[in-house]
Design a protein around this motif. Structure first.
Motif, short mmCIF file in Angstrom:
data_model
loop_
_atom_site.label_atom_id
_atom_site.label_comp_id
_atom_site.label_asym_id
_atom_site.label_seq_id
_atom_site.Cartn_x
_atom_site.Cartn_y
_atom_site.Cartn_z
N TYR A 62 0.85 -1.19 0.00
CA TYR A 62 0.00 0.00 0.00
C TYR A 62 0.88 1.24 0.00
O TYR A 62 2.09 1.18 0.25
CB TYR A 62 -0.94 0.00 1.21
N ASP A 63 0.26 2.40 -0.29
CA ASP A 63 1.00 3.64 -0.41
C ASP A 63 1.04 4.44 0.89
O ASP A 63 2.08 4.99 1.26
CB ASP A 63 0.39 4.51 -1.52
N TYR A 64 -0.10 4.51 1.60
CA TYR A 64 -0.18 5.33 2.80
C TYR A 64 -0.98 4.63 3.90
O TYR A 64 -1.98 3.96 3.63
CB TYR A 64 -0.84 6.68 2.51
N LEU A 65 -0.52 4.83 5.11
CA LEU A 65 -1.27 4.47 6.31
C LEU A 65 -1.79 5.78 6.89
O LEU A 65 -1.01 6.62 7.36
CB LEU A 65 -0.37 3.76 7.33
N ASP A 103 -6.65 16.61 -3.47
CA ASP A 103 -6.66 15.65 -4.56
C ASP A 103 -5.59 14.60 -4.25
O ASP A 103 -4.41 14.93 -4.15
CB ASP A 103 -6.35 16.37 -5.88
N PHE A 104 -6.00 13.34 -4.07
CA PHE A 104 -5.05 12.31 -3.68
C PHE A 104 -3.94 12.11 -4.70
O PHE A 104 -2.77 11.92 -4.35
CB PHE A 104 -5.78 10.97 -3.45
N ILE A 105 -4.30 12.14 -5.98
CA ILE A 105 -3.30 11.90 -7.03
C ILE A 105 -2.26 13.02 -7.03
O ILE A 105 -1.05 12.76 -7.08
CB ILE A 105 -3.98 11.81 -8.41
N ASP A 108 -0.05 12.78 -3.91
CA ASP A 108 0.93 11.70 -4.02
C ASP A 108 2.10 12.12 -4.91
O ASP A 108 3.26 11.84 -4.58
CB ASP A 108 0.24 10.46 -4.60
N LEU A 109 1.82 12.80 -6.00
CA LEU A 109 2.88 13.25 -6.91
C LEU A 109 3.78 14.28 -6.22
O LEU A 109 5.01 14.25 -6.39
CB LEU A 109 2.28 13.84 -8.18
N SER A 113 7.78 13.90 -5.32
CA SER A 113 8.70 14.83 -5.96
C SER A 113 9.75 15.38 -5.00
O SER A 113 10.72 15.99 -5.41
CB SER A 113 7.94 16.00 -6.58
N LYS A 114 9.52 15.18 -3.68
CA LYS A 114 10.48 15.60 -2.65
C LYS A 114 10.86 17.07 -2.81
O LYS A 114 12.03 17.43 -2.99
CB LYS A 114 11.73 14.72 -2.68
#
Length: 301
Positions: A62-65, A103-105, A108-109, A113-114
């Motif tokens: 998974y990506d996030y908790l 917006d989740f997308i 996440d981006l 991207s740090k």
């Protein structure tokens, strides 16, 4: 692309946000792969989401908790990292869902991207905290005089290549009513607003500097004088992502006007309030602004 999410917590926060989570699910932005908590009910599913024990969470991809609690956030974070070996970068607070036009997308981006934020006051550090993101910049818990900061932006690589030293003096911070250490970075001064002593401030600057991402930089400044705003505009042309907050009407493409709201007497209060999504946080789309776009909220007379 769907963001895969595990939820930790099934109490009041979960109940208050279940409709919003289902909204993002219906949009196709997220997949809730499971729900866990310290005290789980005797069931296999809740709201059609799989109920997981800690051992099952460890086996999932998974990506996030997302931690659905304020009171127990630190406790859950520590337990998840120590006992379940979940990376810190995956653990976020439910408060990200409170960001207007979230917006989740896009979120996440931005995380991946740090981004390194360069700021002339605490705005950058506050923003990292709002987003639940790792700080990738030494410009946290510090502030600068306007022209010292502009000088830094004029040759950022140089100023991040030299080590700060203590000047041997402290300066009164009127906002906290206490003295704070002053460091010197070549020929400019750093006011360390939240560090207890100079040694700690120097260590924090060096540690955060090592994380700086030269491939993705956002430079920010707040200015109360047009002369300073224009100086920032000229020196920041080299950066693709930049923003200057001002208290007056402006036509500069890199600037955003922030009005003071009731209870705010100093302009920096409006600047920080926006970064925290508090009072006066209706002016710009936070995620778009971080990504280099000047998209303001819709206000009508």
């Amino acid at each position: 692309m769907k963001i895969r999410i595990v939820l930790w917590g099934i109490g009041k926060v979960y109940n208050s946000l279940i409709n919003l989570l289902r909204f993002y699910f219906e949009l196709g932005q997220i997949e809730i792969v499971g729900i866990t908590a310290q005290d789980l009910p005797e069931c296999k599913a809740l709201d059609n989401f799989k109920v997981l024990n800690s051992e099952e969470v460890q086996t999932l991809d998974y990506d996030y908790l997302i931690v659905m609690s304020d009171e127990y956030f630190e406790q859950i974070k520590s337990m998840a990292m120590r006992e379940l070996h979940i990376p810190r970068r995956k653990i976020v607070s439910y408060h990200i869902l409170e960001i207007p036009y979230f917006d989740f997308i896009k979120y996440d981006l931005i995380r991946k991207s740090k981004i390194s934020i360069v700021s002339n006051n605490c705005w950058g550090g506050v923003l990292y905290n709002t987003l639940g993101m790792q700080c990738m910049s030494p410009f946290k818990n510090v502030s600068f005089s306007p022209y010292d900061y502009i000088k830094i932006l004029s040759d950022l690589r140089h100023y991040l290549s030299v080590d700060p030293v203590w000047t041997g003096r402290k300066e009164m911070d009127g906002n906290q009513n206490r003295e704070v250490p002053m460091l010197k970075l070549d020929d400019v001064y750093i006011k360390c607003n939240h560090d207890p002593d100079a040694e700690t401030a120097i260590q924090n600057w060096k540690r955060r500097r090592e994380k700086f991402n030269w491939d993705n930089i956002l430079v920010e400044m707040y200015a109360e004088e047009r002369e300073v705003e224009k100086a920032f505009g000229k020196v920041s042309e080299q950066f693709s992502k930049r923003v200057c907050f001002v208290p007056y009407a402006t036509d500069e493409e890199y600037s955003i006007q922030l009005p003071l709201m009731s209870g705010q007497t100093k302009f920096y209060e409006a600047v920080i309030s926006n970064a925290r999504i508090e009072k006066n946080a209706f002016v710009y789309h936070l995620l778009d602004m971080i990504d280099g776009h000047k998209n303001c909220r819709i206000l009508k007379d």
